[in-house]
Write a protein that holds these residues in place. Structure first.
Motif: not given
Length: 235
Positions: A102-106, A114-121, A220-226
């Motif tokens: 995970e450290r290598a990933f981040y 990808w990091l921007q996509a994860l930021a709201p989580l 809060a981002h996880a509550m957004e469902k299509k």
């Protein structure tokens, strides 16, 4: 999966149909009620990262895994294995190995998009839940496995089959009243050694299972469902 052609091959089992054992047709209104009830229940499932250390009886986990084992799969080879970890020392080793990846990933492997996509989580390289939760379940796909009569054979549609079984498992655990997290450190090959699995088996998901910690939150981002019209097309 495409419809399979039934072929009898030497040294394999022959096709032998039996009556459909337990299907019960329901009135349409009862079908509607059940469909709505399942949706109302499953929509309360949330990915949790704050786990309590409270114990969960092993037999509950076993029953949920049995439910996962009923999933449809290629050639009925059931190409999955669920490595269930409750030993604190093993959980500690898994956390240590996962956090290295995970450290290598981040720190660069993921890439900026990808990091921007994860930021709201709000995720990061720290994975305390791997030690805090009472159970971890590593879901492996088996490229080859033994049949009930001991014959080693190639498996088919392994990713598809394992994915369906994992969905069954998540639903069963939620129905039992437990919280889950699907964790996917990349790469995951360290899990083969720590779980004592064949190096040819592929770890797909490391599922974290237990009770939510008191005061647990979700993004809060996880509550957004299509809506339905964005995830389905009726032709």
């Amino acid at each position: 999966m495409p419809q399979e052609t039934r072929v009898t091959v030497a040294a394999t089992k022959e096709y032998h149909p039996v009556p459909l054992p337990d299907y019960v047709e329901l009135p349409v209104e009862e079908m509607r009620r059940r469909a709505q009830a399942f949706y109302d229940e499953i929509r309360t499932r949330h990915t949790v990262r704050d786990f309590s250390s409270r114990s969960v009886p092993r037999d509950i986990i076993e029953t949920c895994i049995r439910a996962a084992g009923t999933a449809p799969n290629g050639a009925n080879h059931q190409p999955w294995h669920f490595a269930v970890i409750g030993d604190p020392a093993v959980k500690r080793r898994i956390r240590e190995a996962a956090e290295v990846e995970e450290r290598a990933f981040y720190e660069g492997r993921a890439g900026e998009e990808w990091l921007q996509a994860l930021a709201p989580l709000g995720t990061d390289a720290e994975k305390a839940f791997l030690e805090e939760a009472p159970w971890l379940i590593c879901v492996f796909g088996e490229r080859r496995s033994r049949s009930a009569d001991g014959v080693r054979r190639k498996n088919y549609y392994v990713p598809e089959s394992v994915s369906i079984a994992t969905g069954f498992l998540i639903a069963a655990l939620h129905h039992a009243g437990l919280a889950t997290l699907t964790h996917t450190p990349n790469p995951m090959s360290f899990l083969n050694e720590l779980c004592g699995r064949d190096p040819h088996d592929k770890p797909y998901i490391l599922m974290v299972v237990g009770y939510p910690k008191e005061g647990a939150t979700i993004p809060a981002h996880a509550m957004e469902k299509k809506p339905l019209e964005e995830i389905a097309t009726f032709l």
